[in-house]
Design a protein around this motif. Sequence first.
Motif, mmCIF file in Angstrom:
data_model
loop_
_atom_site.group_PDB
_atom_site.id
_atom_site.type_symbol
_atom_site.label_atom_id
_atom_site.label_comp_id
_atom_site.label_asym_id
_atom_site.label_seq_id
_atom_site.Cartn_x
_atom_site.Cartn_y
_atom_site.Cartn_z
ATOM 1 N N ILE A 34 0.841 -1.195 0.000
ATOM 2 C CA ILE A 34 0.000 0.000 0.000
ATOM 3 C C ILE A 34 0.875 1.243 0.000
ATOM 4 C CG2 ILE A 34 -1.720 1.259 1.382
ATOM 5 C CD1 ILE A 34 -2.529 -1.651 2.383
ATOM 6 N N LYS A 35 0.672 2.053 -1.014
ATOM 7 C CA LYS A 35 1.439 3.303 -1.100
ATOM 8 C C LYS A 35 0.760 4.358 -0.222
ATOM 9 C CE LYS A 35 2.671 6.965 -4.208
ATOM 10 N NZ LYS A 35 2.352 7.670 -5.422
ATOM 11 N N ALA A 36 1.556 5.084 0.560
ATOM 12 C CA ALA A 36 0.983 6.157 1.379
ATOM 13 C C ALA A 36 0.648 7.320 0.453
ATOM 14 C CB ALA A 36 1.982 6.580 2.450
ATOM 15 N N HIS A 37 -0.639 7.501 0.193
ATOM 16 C CA HIS A 37 -1.110 8.510 -0.741
ATOM 17 C C HIS A 37 -1.086 9.861 -0.040
ATOM 18 C CE1 HIS A 37 -3.875 10.314 -3.635
ATOM 19 N NE2 HIS A 37 -3.702 9.235 -4.372
ATOM 20 N N PRO A 38 -0.475 10.918 -0.629
ATOM 21 C CA PRO A 38 -0.435 12.211 0.080
ATOM 22 C C PRO A 38 -1.852 12.667 0.462
ATOM 23 C CG PRO A 38 0.888 12.288 -1.938
ATOM 24 C CD PRO A 38 0.160 10.976 -1.950
ATOM 25 N N GLY A 39 -2.070 12.888 1.734
ATOM 26 C CA GLY A 39 -3.394 13.317 2.204
ATOM 27 C C GLY A 39 -4.409 12.188 2.240
ATOM 28 N N GLY A 40 -4.005 10.980 1.898
ATOM 29 C CA GLY A 40 -4.952 9.856 1.846
ATOM 30 C C GLY A 40 -5.236 9.289 3.226
ATOM 31 N N LEU A 41 -6.500 9.023 3.509
ATOM 32 C CA LEU A 41 -6.916 8.609 4.847
ATOM 33 C C LEU A 41 -6.469 7.183 5.171
ATOM 34 C CD1 LEU A 41 -8.620 9.417 7.324
ATOM 35 C CD2 LEU A 41 -10.578 8.361 6.186
ATOM 36 N N VAL A 42 -6.948 6.208 4.382
ATOM 37 C CA VAL A 42 -6.729 4.798 4.731
ATOM 38 C C VAL A 42 -5.277 4.394 4.504
ATOM 39 C CG1 VAL A 42 -7.375 2.428 4.153
ATOM 40 C CG2 VAL A 42 -9.140 4.192 4.338
ATOM 41 N N SER A 43 -4.690 4.845 3.381
ATOM 42 C CA SER A 43 -3.315 4.412 3.094
ATOM 43 C C SER A 43 -2.352 4.934 4.167
ATOM 44 C CB SER A 43 -2.886 4.855 1.696
ATOM 45 O OG SER A 43 -2.886 6.252 1.585
ATOM 46 N N ASN A 44 -2.543 6.169 4.615
ATOM 47 C CA ASN A 44 -1.648 6.698 5.653
ATOM 48 C C ASN A 44 -1.917 6.051 7.007
ATOM 49 O OD1 ASN A 44 0.237 8.860 4.600
ATOM 50 N ND2 ASN A 44 -1.705 9.376 3.630
ATOM 51 N N TYR A 45 -3.184 5.755 7.262
ATOM 52 C CA TYR A 45 -3.531 5.069 8.522
ATOM 53 C C TYR A 45 -2.798 3.727 8.591
ATOM 54 C CZ TYR A 45 -6.331 2.452 11.886
ATOM 55 O OH TYR A 45 -6.734 1.660 12.930
ATOM 56 N N LEU A 46 -2.880 2.961 7.478
ATOM 57 C CA LEU A 46 -2.226 1.648 7.466
ATOM 58 C C LEU A 46 -0.707 1.804 7.488
ATOM 59 C CD1 LEU A 46 -4.573 -0.133 4.920
ATOM 60 C CD2 LEU A 46 -4.393 -0.615 7.374
ATOM 61 N N HIS A 47 -0.207 2.809 6.777
ATOM 62 C CA HIS A 47 1.230 3.048 6.732
ATOM 63 C C HIS A 47 1.769 3.324 8.133
ATOM 64 C CE1 HIS A 47 4.943 5.214 5.345
ATOM 65 N NE2 HIS A 47 4.930 4.174 4.560
ATOM 66 N N GLU A 48 0.995 4.100 8.892
ATOM 67 C CA GLU A 48 1.481 4.507 10.216
ATOM 68 C C GLU A 48 1.054 3.564 11.339
ATOM 69 O OE1 GLU A 48 0.019 8.527 10.316
ATOM 70 O OE2 GLU A 48 1.218 8.937 8.510
ATOM 71 N N GLU A 49 -0.168 3.041 11.235
ATOM 72 C CA GLU A 49 -0.734 2.351 12.407
ATOM 73 C C GLU A 49 -0.784 0.830 12.318
ATOM 74 O OE1 GLU A 49 -1.634 4.149 14.987
ATOM 75 O OE2 GLU A 49 -1.552 6.134 14.071
ATOM 76 N N ALA A 50 -0.656 0.252 11.101
ATOM 77 C CA ALA A 50 -0.850 -1.200 10.992
ATOM 78 C C ALA A 50 0.184 -1.947 11.836
ATOM 79 C CB ALA A 50 -0.740 -1.632 9.535
ATOM 80 N N ILE A 51 -0.306 -2.899 12.624
ATOM 81 C CA ILE A 51 0.588 -3.736 13.442
ATOM 82 C C ILE A 51 0.061 -5.172 13.409
ATOM 83 C CG2 ILE A 51 1.531 -2.052 15.111
ATOM 84 C CD1 ILE A 51 -0.793 -2.898 16.984
#
Length: 353
Positions: free
Chosen positions: A99-116
Motif C-alpha cells: 500500500i502506497k501512502a497517498h499524500p493526504g490519503g486517509l486509509v493508506s496513511n492510517y495503514l502506513h502509520e498504524e498497521a501492526i
Amino acid sequence: MAGLIDLVERLTTPHPLDRYLELVHPTFTLRDMRAEITHVRRGTVGSVTLTLRPNRRWAGHLAGQYVQLGVVIDGVRHTRCYSPVNAQGRRDRHIELTIKAHPGGLVSNYLHEEAIPGMVVDLAPAAGVFHLPEQRPEHVLLISGGSGITPGLSMLRTLANESYQGRVLFLHYNRSPEWVPHRTELEAIAMQHGNIQVEFRYPELGTDPNFGYDELERLAPWFASAQTYLCGPGGLMKAVRTVYEAEQLVDRLHTEEFTLTAAPADSADVEGDVTFSGSAVTTANTGASLLEQAEAAGLTPEYGCRMGICFSCTAVKRSGCTRNMRTGELDADPDQPIQICISAPVGDVDIAI
Ligand SMILES: Cc1cc2nc3c(=O)[nH]c(=O)nc-3n(C[C@H](O)[C@H](O)[C@H](O)COP(=O)(O)OP(=O)(O)OC[C@H]3O[C@@H](n4cnc5c(N)ncnc54)[C@H](O)[C@@H]3O)c2cc1C
Ligand code: FES
C-alpha cells in the motif's frame, strides 16, 4: 451447513451469530470475511506491505484481481481496494498487500502509520476482470508505474511459480530505486528464470526515457504476439495506449487504473443546483462528481474505489439527470440507485444523501 447457520441465527436473533463469535476472536466469523494482519514491512520508501491471514471465508484470488479492505478509523468504517501482490493459489492462503501512502490519503496513511500484527480488518472477496487468463498467453508483457506495480507483481510471481515457458517482460516506472517495492525480489526472479526480464525506469532522475515505441521494440520485439497488462498513473497509461493504438494492438492491451480518468464536463451541463436532500444541503452544480460535490459541501458519504468499481458509494437519485463520467451515458430516471463517484449532475439533481 448454511441451513444450520440459519437455524442458529434464528435462535440468536436479534443479533447475527457473527456478533457473538467475534467476541471470542474478531476473525471467528461465519458470514463476514475478516483477516488478521500477521506481518508489517516498511522497508520501501512511501509504502507498507502487509501480510494478512484471512478467515475461512477467503476463496483466493486470480493474479491481478483486487480485494476491498475495510478499517475503522475514529469510529467510522472506510473501505478501499487493494490488489494482492502474492501469487495466486498461495498454499497458506495468506494475502500480501503493498500500500502506497497517498499524500493526504486517509486509509493508506492510517495503514502506513498504524498497521501492526494482530490488527483485524474487513475483507470482501477478490474481484475484477484484470487478471491472467486461465489459458496462459504465448508471451506476457507487464507494464506498471508507481503503486500500479501490485497486480503485475502478482501475475509475475504466479507465472514464475508455474515455471511458465513464454517470454515475460516486467517493465516498471518509478521515481527512483528506493521507491520500488519488492525490487530485490523482482531482480531475483529475473536471475532465476531465463525467460523473465525485469526492467526499471526512473524518468524523473533524468537518466531514463519515458515509455515509447522505440523502447518497447528494443526491450520486447515480440510484444505484438504478447498479451499486455498495464496499470499505472494517467500519463503512462496514455503513452502505452497511444503506441498500441498506432500498432492496432488494443485488443491485446488490458488495463487497470487506481484513479478515475474522466472526460471533462461539457460546460452546457454545468448549471442548476445539487440538493443533498438527506442532509438538507443545496449547492450550485460545479460539474464535478456528486461525491466530490458532496465532500465540498462538508458531507462525508461512504466511498471505496472512487472510480465506479466497488458500489460503496451508491445512493438514490430522487430526481434530475446525471452523466456517467466513464461512459458519457445520461440517466434521467427518478428514484434510481447511482454510483455518485462517477456520476456528474446535468442541471438540477436531488440525491438522497
Ligand atoms: C482496483 C484498485 C486496486 C488498487 N490497488 C492498490 C494497491 O494494490 N496498492 C495501493 O497502494 N493502492 C491501490 N489502489 C488505490 C487505493 O484503493 C486507494 O485509492 C489509495 O490507497 C488511497 O486511499 P486513501 O484512503 O489513502 O486516500 P483517500 O482519503 O481516499 O484520498 C485519495 C484521493 O481522493 C480524493 N479525496 C479524498 N477525500 C476528498 C475530499 N474530502 N474532497 C475531495 N477529494 C477527496 C483526493 O484526490 C485524494 O488525494 C487501488 C485502487 C483500485 C480502484
Ligand atoms: S466508490 Fe467505488 S463505486 Fe463509487
